[in-house]
Design an enzyme around this catalytic site. Sequence first.
Site, PDB file in Angstrom:
ATOM      1  N   ARG A  66       0.837  -1.216   0.000  1.00  9.62           N
ATOM      2  CA  ARG A  66       0.000   0.000   0.000  1.00  9.62           C
ATOM      3  C   ARG A  66       0.861   1.251   0.000  1.00  9.62           C
ATOM      4  O   ARG A  66       0.555   2.224  -0.689  1.00  9.62           O
ATOM      5  CB  ARG A  66      -0.962  -0.022   1.191  1.00  9.62           C
ATOM      6  CG  ARG A  66      -2.000  -1.116   1.001  1.00  9.62           C
ATOM      7  CD  ARG A  66      -3.046  -1.155   2.077  1.00  9.62           C
ATOM      8  NE  ARG A  66      -3.863  -2.348   1.913  1.00  9.62           N
ATOM      9  CZ  ARG A  66      -4.857  -2.707   2.709  1.00  9.62           C
ATOM     10  NH1 ARG A  66      -5.168  -1.963   3.726  1.00  9.62           N
ATOM     11  NH2 ARG A  66      -5.541  -3.801   2.487  1.00  9.62           N
ATOM     12  N   ASP A  73     -17.922   5.780   9.348  1.00  9.88           N
ATOM     13  CA  ASP A  73     -16.641   5.127   9.080  1.00  9.88           C
ATOM     14  C   ASP A  73     -15.560   6.203   9.175  1.00  9.88           C
ATOM     15  O   ASP A  73     -15.849   7.400   9.015  1.00  9.88           O
ATOM     16  CB  ASP A  73     -16.650   4.505   7.673  1.00  9.88           C
ATOM     17  CG  ASP A  73     -15.594   3.410   7.517  1.00  9.88           C
ATOM     18  OD1 ASP A  73     -15.955   2.214   7.511  1.00  9.88           O
ATOM     19  OD2 ASP A  73     -14.396   3.745   7.405  1.00  9.88           O
TER      20      ASP A  73
HETATM   21  C1  LIG Z   1     -13.546  -4.687   6.957  1.00 10.94           C
HETATM   22  S1  LIG Z   1     -14.515  -3.213   6.974  1.00 10.94           S
HETATM   23  C2  LIG Z   1     -16.006  -3.833   7.709  1.00 10.94           C
HETATM   24  C3  LIG Z   1     -17.253  -3.329   7.019  1.00 10.94           C
HETATM   25  C4  LIG Z   1     -18.576  -3.871   7.552  1.00 10.94           C
HETATM   26  N1  LIG Z   1     -18.778  -3.532   8.940  1.00 10.94           N
HETATM   27  C5  LIG Z   1     -18.653  -5.359   7.377  1.00 10.94           C
HETATM   28  O1  LIG Z   1     -18.531  -6.122   8.331  1.00 10.94           O
HETATM   29  O2  LIG Z   1     -18.836  -5.799   6.234  1.00 10.94           O
HETATM   30  C6  LIG Z   1     -13.748  -2.305   8.296  1.00 10.94           C
HETATM   31  C7  LIG Z   1     -14.068  -0.831   8.266  1.00 10.94           C
HETATM   32  O3  LIG Z   1     -13.634  -0.244   9.495  1.00 10.94           O
HETATM   33  C8  LIG Z   1     -13.198   1.067   9.228  1.00 10.94           C
HETATM   34  N2  LIG Z   1     -12.348   1.544  10.333  1.00 10.94           N
HETATM   35  C9  LIG Z   1     -11.081   1.180  10.652  1.00 10.94           C
HETATM   36  N3  LIG Z   1     -10.639   1.866  11.711  1.00 10.94           N
HETATM   37  C10 LIG Z   1     -11.656   2.690  12.090  1.00 10.94           C
HETATM   38  C11 LIG Z   1     -11.811   3.664  13.139  1.00 10.94           C
HETATM   39  N4  LIG Z   1     -10.836   3.925  14.009  1.00 10.94           N
HETATM   40  N5  LIG Z   1     -12.984   4.321  13.213  1.00 10.94           N
HETATM   41  C12 LIG Z   1     -13.990   4.079  12.336  1.00 10.94           C
HETATM   42  N6  LIG Z   1     -13.905   3.173  11.332  1.00 10.94           N
HETATM   43  C13 LIG Z   1     -12.752   2.480  11.206  1.00 10.94           C
HETATM   44  C14 LIG Z   1     -12.461   0.927   7.899  1.00 10.94           C
HETATM   45  O4  LIG Z   1     -12.346   2.168   7.221  1.00 10.94           O
HETATM   46  C15 LIG Z   1     -13.328  -0.092   7.164  1.00 10.94           C
HETATM   47  O5  LIG Z   1     -14.245   0.524   6.284  1.00 10.94           O
END
Ligand SMILES: C[S@@+](CC[C@H](N)C(=O)[O-])C[C@H]1O[C@@H](n2cnc3c(N)ncnc32)[C@H](O)[C@@H]1O
Length: 303
Positions: A61, A174
Amino acid sequence: MGMTELRRNTNHMQGHLQDRRANRDQAMQLSQGDFKFICQFVYNNTGIVLNDSKREMLYRRLTRIIRERNLNTFSEYCQLLRDQGEQEKDYFINSITTNLTSFFRENHHFEYLTNEELPALMKNKAAGASGKKVLRIWSSASSTGEEPYSIAITILEALKNELARWDVKILATDIDSNVLAKGKVGIYDLNRIEEIPKKLKQNYFFQGRGQNSESVKVHDKLKNMITFKQLNLLHEWPMQGPFDAIFCRNVIIYFDKKTQQELFSRYYEMLAPGGLLFLGHSENLGNYQQYFSSVGRTIFRKP
Ligand SMILES: C[S@@+](CC[C@H](N)C(=O)[O-])C[C@H]1O[C@@H](n2cnc3c(N)ncnc32)[C@H](O)[C@@H]1O
């Protein structure tokens, strides 16, 4: 110039470019110091823990970011983060987060809503001051929107004719501004809804025409139920709650135990009594389990 010569020249140029890029990438060593600095920067700003097992992913990345920023080394990028961290932060975090998601991912959660929770709420929930029954749901790491849209579809399918008597709002948050923008627009590749039942496709998605025939757009009736907002889970939460259900799926897995426990206590506070907390398939409440009752696979109820 004949065709053969033209092809030879083109191949030569492409080869030259590839060599230069390979040399540059090879010259890019991710030193232990830079690696540590970047892990700390990510941890401080997102709570995401990167360790040696994530080194390859980070390398890939970062290499892309460095090309996009027209820099030559990881050290230069670390310096940029030191000097202009505030401006670069959003872009950097957007590139580092893992946003994997899908419609009706971990479908047992939506089945629980359909078969257990929504029928019980329809029977038992009293109308609020507005004369309507209030339902509030928070998708707290909503990524590109498939999760909140799946929740909205599940609710509309359950409430059907009763809908007019309900005031339903879904908050989708998010940390990543790119995924939120995509969620807001609500346009997805057609193959993203391949697995969902035909009836739901017809009721909630428009298929594009002509050039756009490989895309679908979600109906406004879903969009109108959802507010997308940027929110870092580690920061203050401006909303009041309480929520009838909170989806916190496949995000705490990236955090350390201490951050997870802090979040669970904050989710607990945000839930209405009897409210539900949904976690991802490989996540658990750890010590916090004692404050909730387990009502299904990775589904927990605040007493
Ligand atoms: C793998 S995705 C999960 C999406 C959905 N909840 C699902 O289970 O399909 C993880 C998400 O967490 C978000 N994320 C990571 N760290 C975060 C933080 N500190 N605060 C808010 N969102 C966060 C990322 O941007 C990402 O979109």
